[in-house]
Design a protein around this motif. Structure first.
Motif, PDB file in Angstrom:
ATOM      1  N   ASN A 244       0.827  -1.207   0.000  1.00  0.00           N
ATOM      2  CA  ASN A 244       0.000   0.000   0.000  1.00  0.00           C
ATOM      3  C   ASN A 244       0.863   1.260   0.000  1.00  0.00           C
ATOM      4  O   ASN A 244       0.580   2.215  -0.732  1.00  0.00           O
ATOM      5  N   GLY A 279      -6.908  -7.107   0.766  1.00  0.00           N
ATOM      6  CA  GLY A 279      -7.102  -5.690   0.525  1.00  0.00           C
ATOM      7  C   GLY A 279      -8.174  -5.483  -0.536  1.00  0.00           C
ATOM      8  O   GLY A 279      -7.878  -5.451  -1.724  1.00  0.00           O
ATOM      9  N   ARG A 301      -8.939  -2.612   3.159  1.00  0.00           N
ATOM     10  CA  ARG A 301      -9.146  -1.553   2.166  1.00  0.00           C
ATOM     11  C   ARG A 301      -8.455  -1.875   0.844  1.00  0.00           C
ATOM     12  O   ARG A 301      -7.520  -2.682   0.796  1.00  0.00           O
ATOM     13  N   PHE A 306      -5.340   4.787   0.103  1.00  0.00           N
ATOM     14  CA  PHE A 306      -5.214   5.594   1.313  1.00  0.00           C
ATOM     15  C   PHE A 306      -3.809   5.444   1.890  1.00  0.00           C
ATOM     16  O   PHE A 306      -3.229   4.359   1.857  1.00  0.00           O
ATOM     17  N   SER A 309      -3.645   2.887   5.436  1.00  0.00           N
ATOM     18  CA  SER A 309      -4.423   1.654   5.502  1.00  0.00           C
ATOM     19  C   SER A 309      -3.724   0.599   6.341  1.00  0.00           C
ATOM     20  O   SER A 309      -2.513   0.403   6.241  1.00  0.00           O
ATOM     21  N   TYR A 311      -4.092  -3.601   7.689  1.00  0.00           N
ATOM     22  CA  TYR A 311      -4.661  -4.864   7.239  1.00  0.00           C
ATOM     23  C   TYR A 311      -4.609  -5.889   8.363  1.00  0.00           C
ATOM     24  O   TYR A 311      -3.779  -5.799   9.271  1.00  0.00           O
TER      25      TYR A 311
END
Length: 402
Positions: A244, A279, A301, A306, A309, A311
């Motif tokens: 991410n 995700g 997400r 973002f 984020s 997880y």
């Protein structure tokens, strides 16, 4: 022939046409030449005692710590690696780095000598290549869709984003299938299965937003980052967190993102445990040996959208006769009728029902059934679809108990 004077050697080091760095074995900068200081805009005392990794951008730092540094330890040298360095004013300086480890008399690493070449001309060339690829993509959209040459190029590029052969870990059976919705466009679905040093196996399946060369670039970065981040920290939630960060930093201006399921398989006496993080991706399906099939609950997400984020891991147990199935939303979004409404999409529930009609089944059987399903969609398949199955042979439990 007279020897060079010491001051000539110092001048050659300081004002060489490349950046020179001397690092301690832990990566601390002990010496840096004037050339590199000038390129990056630092004063000498600003870098003394800092770690080399502090000079790298976020993506380059992850690559360095998870790939380059371990490779340097194993091989004793790395050569011609592209890196992005941070300048004093916060901008990016592209460079080409080579490093070599020098050992002391006891055979242990004494220091690391690193040189950095100016990569700005190369970066400009890469930008020209990128613009050329984008122009080629535009031309491709307007060209005849029946172009045999173009379809061949697209097919080759797509295949390059997938493993040529899906490996089969000891004690498991595996199978996968990829279906392009259009032979004229590169899609963004991807999957992989790879070994870790401690006998565990990493696996993932994902889907990048969009199509074309841009999606292919994100796909390649996502696949590499997932593998590299696993070496750094083989925790699925941490791996997705790293992915991410990389995608958000690199593509937030282009709104590029992906969905993905990532997991780690660990062998057990009677099967395997799978630690899974997701995700924004369709939940994995589990086909049990007792003939039931259900989705395994996961949350997370979209990856790359973002900056903050987080997880979460979930744990799944697979025993003899069980199969884990991962798939992309090309299947659930496929049209089953002429209308465009959601009522005529195949849907998640239909996927579970299909799995229930074939359970229990091994990986090959499951993928065969979903390949037949994709065939049946015909022109109703609007998006690329990928499926990957991992199964524990039905006799594993009996073998373990015996």
């Amino acid at each position: 022939m007279p020897a060079l004077l010491d001051d000539s050697l110092d001048d050659l080091y300081e004002n060489a046409p490349c950046g020179n760095l001397t690092l301690s074995p832990d990566g601390t900068i002990t010496r840096v030449n004037a050339t590199l200081l000038g390129w990056l805009g630092y004063a000498r005392d600003e870098l003394a005692g800092r770690r080399f990794r502090d000079l790298l951008t976020v993506g380059a730092r992850i690559h360095y710590e998870t790939h380059l540094a371990p490779l340097l330890v194993m091989r004793g040298e790395i050569s011609g690696v592209a890196v992005n360095l941070r300048t004093a004013d916060g901008s990016t300086f592209p460079g080409l780095m080579s490093s070599i480890v020098e050992n002391g008399g006891d055979g242990r690493p004494r220091l690391v000598r690193t040189i950095v070449f100016d990569g700005r001309e190369r970066r400009a060339y890469e930008q020209e290549l990128l613009h050329a690829r984008q122009a080629a993509e535009t031309a491709r959209r307007t060209a005849e869709r029946e172009s045999v040459r173009l379809r061949h190029l697209v097919s080759e590029l797509q295949l390059s984003l997938l493993p040529s052969v899906l490996p089969t870990p000891p004690g498991l059976q595996t199978a996968a299938h990829y279906r392009m919705a259009s032979i004229d466009q590169v899609g963004g679905d991807f999957y992989d299965l790879f070994p870790l040093r401690d006998g565990r196996w990493g696996f993932f399946l994902g889907d990048v937003s969009g199509k074309g060369v841009g999606a292919a670039a994100v796909t390649a970065l996502a696949r590499y980052t997932l593998r590299a981040a696993t070496v750094y920290d083989p925790d699925p939630a941490a791996v997705l967190f790293n992915l991410n960060e990389v995608l958000y930093q690199e593509y937030r201006a282009d709104a590029r993102y992906c969905t993905v399921v990532f997991g780690i398989l660990t062998p057990q006496p009677d099967g395997f445990t799978a630690v899974i993080a997701s995700g924004g991706h369709p939940e994995p399906l589990v086909l049990r040996a007792d003939g039931t099939a259900h989705h395994h609950r996961t949350r997370g997400r979209l990856v790359g959208v973002f900056p903050d984020s987080a997880y979460t891991n979930t744990v799944l147990t697979l025993r003899g006769g069980d199969t884990l199935l991962l798939y992309t939303d090309g299947i659930t979004e496929a049209r089953t009728g002429d209308a465009q409404s959601a009522d005529h999409r195949f849907g998640i529930d239909a996927v579970a029902r299909l799995a229930g009609t074939i359970a229990p089944a091994d990986a090959t059987t499951v993928i065969g059934a979903f390949t037949d399903l994709l065939d049946a969609f015909g022109d109703g398949l609007d998006d690329d679809a990928a499926v990957m199955a991992i199964s524990v042979p039905g006799d594993r439990r009996a073998h373990a108990e015996g």
